[in-house]
Design a protein around this motif. Structure first.
Motif, mmCIF file in Angstrom:
data_model
loop_
_atom_site.group_PDB
_atom_site.id
_atom_site.type_symbol
_atom_site.label_atom_id
_atom_site.label_comp_id
_atom_site.label_asym_id
_atom_site.label_seq_id
_atom_site.Cartn_x
_atom_site.Cartn_y
_atom_site.Cartn_z
ATOM 1 N N UNK A 151 -8.848 -5.005 -0.719
ATOM 2 C CA UNK A 151 -8.954 -4.309 -1.533
ATOM 3 C C UNK A 151 -9.463 -4.161 -2.888
ATOM 4 N N UNK A 155 -11.656 -2.247 -5.851
ATOM 5 C CA UNK A 155 -11.783 -2.260 -7.098
ATOM 6 C C UNK A 155 -12.617 -2.146 -8.124
ATOM 7 N N UNK A 156 -12.566 -1.403 -9.702
ATOM 8 C CA UNK A 156 -13.474 -1.618 -10.577
ATOM 9 C C UNK A 156 -12.529 -1.514 -12.083
ATOM 10 N N UNK A 157 -13.116 -2.207 -12.777
ATOM 11 C CA UNK A 157 -12.438 -1.943 -13.984
ATOM 12 C C UNK A 157 -13.007 -1.697 -15.043
ATOM 13 N N UNK A 158 -13.059 -0.962 -15.721
ATOM 14 C CA UNK A 158 -13.540 -0.181 -16.887
ATOM 15 C C UNK A 158 -12.863 -0.959 -17.776
ATOM 16 N N UNK A 161 -9.721 -2.331 -18.689
ATOM 17 C CA UNK A 161 -8.627 -2.316 -18.012
ATOM 18 C C UNK A 161 -8.837 -3.419 -17.068
ATOM 19 N N UNK A 183 2.777 -6.680 -15.715
ATOM 20 C CA UNK A 183 1.996 -5.680 -15.530
ATOM 21 C C UNK A 183 0.493 -5.120 -15.842
ATOM 22 N N UNK A 186 -3.091 -5.979 -12.736
ATOM 23 C CA UNK A 186 -3.068 -4.417 -11.896
ATOM 24 C C UNK A 186 -2.822 -4.763 -10.050
ATOM 25 N N UNK A 188 -2.224 -6.066 -6.501
ATOM 26 C CA UNK A 188 -1.019 -6.285 -5.900
ATOM 27 C C UNK A 188 -1.805 -7.630 -4.628
ATOM 28 N N UNK A 191 0.854 -8.699 0.661
ATOM 29 C CA UNK A 191 0.806 -7.843 1.615
ATOM 30 C C UNK A 191 0.161 -9.148 2.252
ATOM 31 N N UNK B 217 -2.121 3.825 -16.335
ATOM 32 C CA UNK B 217 -1.147 3.064 -16.129
ATOM 33 C C UNK B 217 -0.378 4.474 -17.561
ATOM 34 N N UNK B 225 -5.853 2.180 -15.614
ATOM 35 C CA UNK B 225 -5.257 1.153 -15.178
ATOM 36 C C UNK B 225 -6.329 0.138 -14.544
ATOM 37 N N UNK B 226 -7.129 1.350 -13.009
ATOM 38 C CA UNK B 226 -8.125 0.811 -12.073
ATOM 39 C C UNK B 226 -8.161 1.586 -11.714
ATOM 40 N N UNK B 252 -0.548 0.786 0.018
ATOM 41 C CA UNK B 252 -0.203 0.409 0.002
ATOM 42 C C UNK B 252 -0.186 0.076 -1.938
ATOM 43 N N UNK B 253 -1.934 0.029 -2.128
ATOM 44 C CA UNK B 253 -2.495 -0.925 -3.360
ATOM 45 C C UNK B 253 -1.874 0.775 -4.745
ATOM 46 N N UNK B 256 2.206 -0.269 -4.319
ATOM 47 C CA UNK B 256 2.889 -0.956 -5.689
ATOM 48 C C UNK B 256 2.143 -1.090 -7.167
ATOM 49 N N UNK B 257 0.963 -0.350 -7.678
ATOM 50 C CA UNK B 257 0.804 -0.034 -8.460
ATOM 51 C C UNK B 257 1.614 1.194 -9.438
ATOM 52 N N UNK B 260 5.169 -0.897 -10.047
ATOM 53 C CA UNK B 260 5.121 -1.834 -10.801
ATOM 54 C C UNK B 260 4.860 -1.200 -12.209
ATOM 55 N N UNK B 261 4.013 -0.121 -11.992
ATOM 56 C CA UNK B 261 4.533 0.205 -13.787
ATOM 57 C C UNK B 261 6.086 0.791 -14.027
ATOM 58 N N UNK B 263 8.649 -0.364 -13.244
ATOM 59 C CA UNK B 263 9.192 -1.222 -13.696
ATOM 60 C C UNK B 263 8.962 -1.581 -14.856
ATOM 61 N N UNK B 264 7.330 -1.180 -15.473
ATOM 62 C CA UNK B 264 7.281 -1.763 -17.317
ATOM 63 C C UNK B 264 8.035 -1.439 -17.591
#
Ligand SMILES: Nc1ncnc2c1ncn2[C@@H]1O[C@H](COP(=O)(O)OP(=O)(O)OP(=O)(O)O)[C@@H](O)[C@H]1O
Ligand SMILES: [Mg+2]
Lengths: 313, 290
Positions: A151, A155-158, A161, A183, A186, A188, A191, B217, B225-226, B252-253, B256-257, B260-261, B263-264
């Protein structure tokens, strides 16, 4: 060549139980080369000093020279690699990956730090900016994290983020405990076999706000990367050239791998770092809170020394 | 791909503050950053109330931006324009007009110099694309929700927008109709290469429809968030996507995001409140000192 590891069997006790088992600190030489300052093996009872044969790399040469040339962390994990072989032979530690990263004070290169990792669950990632100003993984090592690895390549983070985006936005290193429930972490890894317990993000940057890359180091429940890791808030003016730092006060421990961690020996480590004016390696247990040794790495922000990262073994 | 195509829509530090009942400005969305390439379909997911519609309506120009900027094809835009078309959850058709006339209303504005025949062809072409060739004379009240939404989509796309903004376009439809309409839209977008932002609550829809998924988020101060790049080739077949061994990694990704949001949530709200209160008392002190 292959007998070297048998000649020096690595000591495997509970106290050496961390992924980083070998450390080198390099300093810039003349004409773009880098020169070895110290090399240590994380042994059961000490950080054992070594005198390796190769003590200079030219710009772009090998792992160390590449880290300087690319201004970015570099990870080598594929055998045969001359760098891995070099370290295995001279240290006797069965390292299966090497990671090197440059450390800058503003635009001045002060050190390259290289670490050798033995087998065990965990991860390291290099995040760099792409053509649409997002961070993506450009180099990595993952163990016990197959789904996370798959995964993460998507994934990309601006800016701002995730942990890499945080380090970019605020220009500081940052440590997150308990990434599974935190939190601010980000992604997970539920798995996967490896359960991550802490993540440290280090901005590799020559000018505030424009990191060359972000290095993420991740420890797992089965084995940490180092026996202790912390991000300290510190404050001091930045010295000119390679003069020592003025005295640096640790104002707080922003985060560490130890619960209820109070400022104690960490101030001593930072004092030593200030005296060196660069990254420093301390190997006297008495100065390291009972650890065998510690590496202290300074980080600057807007013309001041603003954070220190400690890795202890 | 030239520079404008690779940064076709540029959303930089987009922020929206609404005043709360106590007269404080609360930033519901803060520093939202995203760049869309030309022709890309980006879905936005996030918990109810996090600020998805706020982002979309700001991009549409229907909701003033508090700070930050928005550029389409390298030109900064503020306010609505014919370059961006919006489809909401309910299509808001004019009840006294037929399907055809509802679409024609926009087409007339968009092609003021076109001949009557040209406009007619445009309307028919797009109504045909959404599968309403036989229902052009029907009135909204004579059609199901799914059919009305088809009209809304045809009306938006007939405007030949550069950017299409969809806010939960299938939110009120049953799952079969929903899947049908996903394919209708994907088919049109594959032909016309319209850059699209689509808000959805459905993780499967997000994976199936988009090139990228932006996970927001929780608010206040909601942001990106991503972003996930979805690697499945377009055009896509639903079955191929479902059969991909990595489909469940994506699913799943996303889930689960969101978990988690969720829960927080409470701790996030408390943290923002505390920070705002601290800032407030700091300004109070400054005021008393002056
Ligand atoms: N005009 C307004 N004045 C004050 N607050 C507003 C206004 N419009 C929206 N908000 C608040 O802004 C936040 C974000 O709303 P928004 O409609 O963008 O959420 P959303 O993510 O689209 O939610 P949903 O999934 O339920 O559609 C909410 O907390 C909402 O209460
Ligand atoms: Mg909404």
């Amino acid at each position: 060549m292959t007998t070297a590891t048998q000649d020096h069997p690595p000591s495997m006790t509970a106290t050496t139980n961390c992924l980083i088992r070998y450390i080198e600190i390099w300093v810039p030489g003349n004409d773009g080369s880098v020169v070895l300052e110290s090399a240590r093996v994380v042994d059961a009872d000490c950080l054992r000093a070594l005198t390796p044969q190769i003590t200079t790399f030219q710009l772009g040469e090998g792992l160390i020279g590449s880290a300087v040339k690319q201004r970015s962390p570099v990870i080598f994990q594929d055998l045969p690699s001359t760098d891995l072989q070099r370290v295995r032979d001279q240290s006797g530690v069965p390292v299966t990956a090497m990671l090197a990263f440059p450390v800058y004070l503003e635009d001045r290169l002060i050190n390259v730090i290289a670490v050798g990792l033995v087998d065990g669950d965990g991860a390291a990632e290099i995040w760099t900016r792409d053509d649409r100003d997002e961070l993506s993984v450009s180099g990595s090592i993952y163990r016990g994290l197959d789904s996370f690895e798959y995964m993460s390549q998507h994934v990309r983070f601006p800016k701002g983020a995730g942990l890499p985006g945080y380090c970019w936005k605020f220009g500081v290193p940052k440590m997150l405990s308990d990434p599974g429930t935190n939190p601010n972490f980000i992604r997970s890894f539920d798995r996967d076999r490896a359960a991550l317990t802490s993540v440290v993000g280090l901005p590799i940057s020559r000018s505030y706000g424009y990191p060359e890359s972000i290095l993420l180091l991740m420890s797992s429940q089965s084995i940490p990367l180092a026996n202790y890791a912390a991000v300290l808030k510190v404050d001091a003016a930045l010295p000119e050239d390679d003069a020592p730092f003025p005295p640096i006060t640790v104002t707080s421990i922003e985060n560490s791998s130890q619960e209820d961690d109070d400022i104690d020996w960490q101030q001593t480590a930072v004092d030593q770092m200030a005296a060196c004016g660069s990254c420093c390696l301390i190997d006297e247990e008495a100065l390291c809170g009972g650890f065998k040794g510690v590496v202290a790495i300074p980080f600057t922000k807007k013309g001041r020394v603003d954070r220190a990262v400690l890795l202890a073994f | 791909m030239n520079r404008h195509d690779s940064r076709y829509v540029e959303i930089a530090n987009l922020t929206k503050a609404y005043p709360n009942p106590f007269g404080h400005d609360i930033e519901v969305v803060k520093d939202f950053n995203m760049i869309l390439r030309k022709g890309e379909i980006v879905s936005v997911i996030g918990h109810s109330g996090c600020g998805k519609s706020t982002v979309l309506t700001m991009v549409a120009g229907l909701n003033p931006i508090s700070s930050g900027s928005l550029a389409v094809q390298g030109r900064e835009v503020s306010g609505p324009g014919p370059d961006r078309a919006v489809v909401f959850q309910s299509p808001c058709l004019l009840p006294w007009m037929s399907t055809y006339d509802n679409v024609m209303l926009g087409v007339k504005q968009c092609y003021p110099h076109g001949s009557k025949q040209q406009r007619k062809e445009i309307c028919e072409y797009y109504l045909n694309l959404v599968g309403l060739a036989d229902s052009m004379k029907r009135f909204p009240r004579e059609m199901s929700g799914g059919m009305q939404q088809r009209v809304g989509i045809a009306r938006a796309i007939a405007l030949k927008p550069q950017v299409l903004l969809l806010d939960e376009p299938f939110g009120r439809l049953d799952s079969l109709t929903r899947m049908d309409l996903q394919d209708v839209i994907l088919d049109i977008l594959d032909r016309e290469r319209i850059t699209t932002m689509v808000i959805t609550h459905d993780v499967d829809e997000a994976i199936y429809m988009s090139d990228r998924i932006c996970m927001m988020t929780n608010g206040p101060e909601a942001t990106v968030g991503q972003i996930l790049d979805v690697p499945f080739q377009r055009p896509r077949l639903r079955q191929d996507v479902l059969d991909d061994p990595h489909y469940y990694d994506f699913r799943f990704a996303l889930i689960s995001f969101l978990e988690k949001q969720e829960r927080a949530k409470d701790s996030h709200v408390a943290e923002v409140k505390q920070r705002l209160n601290a800032a407030d008392s700091a300004t109070d002190q400054q005021v008393t000192r002056v």
